[in-house]
Design an enzyme around this catalytic site. Sequence first.
Site, PDB file in Angstrom:
ATOM      1  N   GLY A 277       0.837  -1.209   0.000  1.00  7.14           N
ATOM      2  CA  GLY A 277       0.000   0.000   0.000  1.00  7.14           C
ATOM      3  C   GLY A 277       0.863   1.246   0.000  1.00  7.14           C
ATOM      4  O   GLY A 277       1.826   1.335   0.752  1.00  7.14           O
TER       5      GLY A 277
ATOM      6  N   ARG B 130       1.084  -5.086  -5.244  1.00  7.03           N
ATOM      7  CA  ARG B 130       1.206  -6.247  -4.352  1.00  7.03           C
ATOM      8  C   ARG B 130       1.440  -7.440  -5.279  1.00  7.03           C
ATOM      9  O   ARG B 130       0.538  -7.843  -6.004  1.00  7.03           O
ATOM     10  CB  ARG B 130      -0.081  -6.421  -3.536  1.00  7.03           C
ATOM     11  CG  ARG B 130      -0.399  -5.219  -2.629  1.00  7.03           C
ATOM     12  CD  ARG B 130      -1.490  -5.569  -1.645  1.00  7.03           C
ATOM     13  NE  ARG B 130      -2.081  -4.409  -0.991  1.00  7.03           N
ATOM     14  CZ  ARG B 130      -1.594  -3.823   0.104  1.00  7.03           C
ATOM     15  NH1 ARG B 130      -0.505  -4.269   0.663  1.00  7.03           N
ATOM     16  NH2 ARG B 130      -2.212  -2.787   0.644  1.00  7.03           N
TER      17      ARG B 130
ATOM     18  N   ASP C 223       5.592  -5.049   6.198  1.00  7.49           N
ATOM     19  CA  ASP C 223       6.260  -6.324   6.493  1.00  7.49           C
ATOM     20  C   ASP C 223       6.129  -7.342   5.361  1.00  7.49           C
ATOM     21  O   ASP C 223       7.024  -8.167   5.156  1.00  7.49           O
ATOM     22  CB  ASP C 223       5.817  -6.898   7.844  1.00  7.49           C
ATOM     23  CG  ASP C 223       4.328  -7.151   7.924  1.00  7.49           C
ATOM     24  OD1 ASP C 223       3.595  -6.724   7.018  1.00  7.49           O
ATOM     25  OD2 ASP C 223       3.890  -7.779   8.906  1.00  7.49           O
ATOM     26  N   GLY C 224       5.048  -7.270   4.581  1.00  6.16           N
ATOM     27  CA  GLY C 224       4.909  -8.169   3.421  1.00  6.16           C
ATOM     28  C   GLY C 224       6.034  -7.902   2.421  1.00  6.16           C
ATOM     29  O   GLY C 224       6.647  -8.834   1.880  1.00  6.16           O
ATOM     30  N   SER C 225       6.321  -6.633   2.204  1.00  9.19           N
ATOM     31  CA  SER C 225       7.391  -6.257   1.265  1.00  9.19           C
ATOM     32  C   SER C 225       8.744  -6.685   1.818  1.00  9.19           C
ATOM     33  O   SER C 225       9.639  -7.097   1.065  1.00  9.19           O
ATOM     34  CB  SER C 225       7.400  -4.738   1.056  1.00  9.19           C
ATOM     35  OG  SER C 225       6.091  -4.289   0.769  1.00  9.19           O
TER      36      SER C 225
ATOM     37  N   THR D 271       4.219   2.592   5.520  1.00 13.36           N
ATOM     38  CA  THR D 271       2.824   2.142   5.592  1.00 13.36           C
ATOM     39  C   THR D 271       2.072   3.083   6.513  1.00 13.36           C
ATOM     40  O   THR D 271       2.605   3.486   7.556  1.00 13.36           O
ATOM     41  CB  THR D 271       2.686   0.700   6.123  1.00 13.36           C
ATOM     42  OG1 THR D 271       1.316   0.465   6.494  1.00 13.36           O
ATOM     43  CG2 THR D 271       3.548   0.424   7.343  1.00 13.36           C
TER      44      THR D 271
ATOM     45  N   ASP E 191      -0.249   2.313   8.386  1.00 17.97           N
ATOM     46  CA  ASP E 191      -0.792   1.606   9.559  1.00 17.97           C
ATOM     47  C   ASP E 191       0.080   1.723  10.819  1.00 17.97           C
ATOM     48  O   ASP E 191      -0.394   1.433  11.913  1.00 17.97           O
ATOM     49  CB  ASP E 191      -0.990   0.118   9.237  1.00 17.97           C
ATOM     50  CG  ASP E 191      -2.157  -0.127   8.297  1.00 17.97           C
ATOM     51  OD1 ASP E 191      -2.823   0.851   7.916  1.00 17.97           O
ATOM     52  OD2 ASP E 191      -2.400  -1.290   7.944  1.00 17.97           O
TER      53      ASP E 191
ATOM     54  N   ASP F 150       2.267  -0.215  11.863  1.00 22.48           N
ATOM     55  CA  ASP F 150       2.230  -1.507  12.571  1.00 22.48           C
ATOM     56  C   ASP F 150       3.535  -2.286  12.443  1.00 22.48           C
ATOM     57  O   ASP F 150       3.518  -3.514  12.440  1.00 22.48           O
ATOM     58  CB  ASP F 150       1.046  -2.344  12.050  1.00 22.48           C
ATOM     59  CG  ASP F 150       1.137  -2.597  10.555  1.00 22.48           C
ATOM     60  OD1 ASP F 150       1.972  -1.962   9.881  1.00 22.48           O
ATOM     61  OD2 ASP F 150       0.377  -3.432  10.044  1.00 22.48           O
TER      62      ASP F 150
ATOM     63  N   ARG G 211     -18.197  15.489  13.064  1.00 19.52           N
ATOM     64  CA  ARG G 211     -18.703  15.938  14.367  1.00 19.52           C
ATOM     65  C   ARG G 211     -19.661  17.128  14.192  1.00 19.52           C
ATOM     66  O   ARG G 211     -20.666  17.239  14.888  1.00 19.52           O
ATOM     67  CB  ARG G 211     -17.553  16.324  15.297  1.00 19.52           C
ATOM     68  CG  ARG G 211     -18.012  16.630  16.696  1.00 19.52           C
ATOM     69  CD  ARG G 211     -16.862  17.004  17.594  1.00 19.52           C
ATOM     70  NE  ARG G 211     -16.152  15.879  18.165  1.00 19.52           N
ATOM     71  CZ  ARG G 211     -16.642  15.064  19.104  1.00 19.52           C
ATOM     72  NH1 ARG G 211     -17.863  15.241  19.570  1.00 19.52           N
ATOM     73  NH2 ARG G 211     -15.925  14.082  19.582  1.00 19.52           N
TER      74      ARG G 211
ATOM     75  N   ARG H  71      -5.446  -2.545   9.084  1.00 14.66           N
ATOM     76  CA  ARG H  71      -5.917  -3.907   8.823  1.00 14.66           C
ATOM     77  C   ARG H  71      -5.750  -4.800  10.052  1.00 14.66           C
ATOM     78  O   ARG H  71      -6.613  -5.580  10.384  1.00 14.66           O
ATOM     79  CB  ARG H  71      -5.130  -4.494   7.652  1.00 14.66           C
ATOM     80  CG  ARG H  71      -5.869  -5.597   6.975  1.00 14.66           C
ATOM     81  CD  ARG H  71      -5.056  -6.382   5.980  1.00 14.66           C
ATOM     82  NE  ARG H  71      -4.044  -5.633   5.264  1.00 14.66           N
ATOM     83  CZ  ARG H  71      -3.918  -5.635   3.951  1.00 14.66           C
ATOM     84  NH1 ARG H  71      -4.778  -6.267   3.205  1.00 14.66           N
ATOM     85  NH2 ARG H  71      -2.918  -4.998   3.374  1.00 14.66           N
TER      86      ARG H  71
ATOM     87  N   ILE I 235      -8.993   7.332   1.175  1.00 15.69           N
ATOM     88  CA  ILE I 235      -8.660   8.766   1.241  1.00 15.69           C
ATOM     89  C   ILE I 235      -7.496   8.974   2.213  1.00 15.69           C
ATOM     90  O   ILE I 235      -6.675   9.882   2.064  1.00 15.69           O
ATOM     91  CB  ILE I 235      -9.905   9.592   1.637  1.00 15.69           C
ATOM     92  CG1 ILE I 235      -9.667  11.069   1.377  1.00 15.69           C
ATOM     93  CG2 ILE I 235     -10.311   9.368   3.076  1.00 15.69           C
ATOM     94  CD1 ILE I 235     -10.939  11.902   1.447  1.00 15.69           C
TER      95      ILE I 235
HETATM   96  O1  F6P Z   1      -1.338  -0.044   3.492  1.00 11.58           O
HETATM   97  C1  F6P Z   1      -2.082  -0.437   4.569  1.00 11.58           C
HETATM   98  C2  F6P Z   1      -3.534  -0.436   4.192  1.00 11.58           C
HETATM   99  O2  F6P Z   1      -3.918   0.869   3.838  1.00 11.58           O
HETATM  100  C3  F6P Z   1      -4.419  -1.004   5.259  1.00 11.58           C
HETATM  101  O3  F6P Z   1      -4.765  -0.063   6.252  1.00 11.58           O
HETATM  102  C4  F6P Z   1      -5.589  -1.480   4.441  1.00 11.58           C
HETATM  103  O4  F6P Z   1      -6.246  -2.532   5.091  1.00 11.58           O
HETATM  104  C5  F6P Z   1      -4.952  -1.960   3.187  1.00 11.58           C
HETATM  105  O5  F6P Z   1      -3.740  -1.265   3.052  1.00 11.58           O
HETATM  106  C6  F6P Z   1      -5.780  -1.792   1.939  1.00 11.58           C
HETATM  107  O6  F6P Z   1      -5.085  -2.348   0.882  1.00 11.58           O
HETATM  108  P1  F6P Z   1      -5.540  -2.226  -0.642  1.00 11.58           P
HETATM  109  O7  F6P Z   1      -5.247  -0.829  -1.082  1.00 11.58           O
HETATM  110  O8  F6P Z   1      -4.721  -3.224  -1.352  1.00 11.58           O
HETATM  111  O9  F6P Z   1      -6.999  -2.501  -0.672  1.00 11.58           O
END
Ligand code: F6P
Length: 335
Positions: free
Chosen positions: A25, A86, A117-119, A140, A142, A144, A169, A186, A266
């Site tokens: 991502g 990906r 971490d996948g990369s 990323t 996230d 994470d 709000r 995720r 977004i």
């Molecule tokens: O890059 C992380 C992330 O944005 C996650 O928060 C999300 O679940 C995922 O990628 C969405 O991935 P894709 O753009 O492949 O749907």
Amino acid sequence: MTEPYCDPHPNPAGIKRVAVLTSGGDAPGMNAAIRAVVRTATSQGIEVIGVRRGFSGLHRGDFITLGPRDVANTLQRGGTILLSARSHTWRTPEGRARGARHLRAHDVDALIVIGGDGSFHGAHFLQKEHGIPVIGLPGTIDNDLYGTDHTIGYFTAVETALDAVDKLRDTGASHERIFVIEVMGRHAGHIALDVAVAGGAEEVFIPEDAKEVAGVLDIVKASVKKGKMGSIIIVAEGYPGGATGVAKAIEDGTGMETRVSILGHIQRGGSPVSSDRILASRLGEAAVYALMEGRSDVMVGRQNHGTSFTPLADTWEKRKDVSRDLYRCAKTLSI
Ligand code: F6P
């Protein structure tokens, strides 16, 4: 190899040419990291090859040369000028062997991978199977990744989500409604937690805490009784059932009407905020120096205001927890 422009950094590894790619991502600040890699390398007389479309471009040999002017005017741009993907082919030994052959054919000494971490899995196996030095940079939204306090793109994603929460709000308060807002993450609640505290949410649901919605229904009911002008509930994408599930449980349990807003992709776009630009710039510079010093198979991160090096395998084997202090703070301040 061209003459260095700056004080030379020790280069016992004898690096002359590096490749860089973005994978998984995209995240705001990836361009700032590419720029920092290109300009640091050039300042040391090292050439840079950009690999387009992540690992899927690597196994097809989709390469471009990158000089300092090629990355001009990119620092403030969201997305990634190298494109991202990906890749499934990369998960096979044959796919990685093809990528290694392309790198060798272009005299590339080492690879920098900006992603999650996948990369880093892909990078780790490239080094293990083909002996090509690799460095990971945490990119990323996230946040994470174990081994770094923050990841490139995280700060911008939080600002983007927060801006949306503030707007929701306004309309929520006008209608005295309960808004259940889903933010990305995720497997992790870092974005959710920051947004909950900064956005003054009544409740936050994160994957790291398996609390049941039923357990917080009283809080939701009480917030209306206390005279609150609407409620904001933040849900991380990775919480079971997401915002839709939480909203349904609230409606079923309280009879109150809710509105759901899923912020989605977004959060991955937009111009990176200063913290992401600075983080990406520092990490891009440090990645080139790390390769020159002979480091490999590590992620370069920032911890406690300093550069850190974490074995790539730790980034998927170990888990970075959310800040438990902040989680408590979110609860305390929602009275
Ligand atoms: O890059 C992380 C992330 O944005 C996650 O928060 C999300 O679940 C995922 O990628 C969405 O991935 P894709 O753009 O492949 O749907």
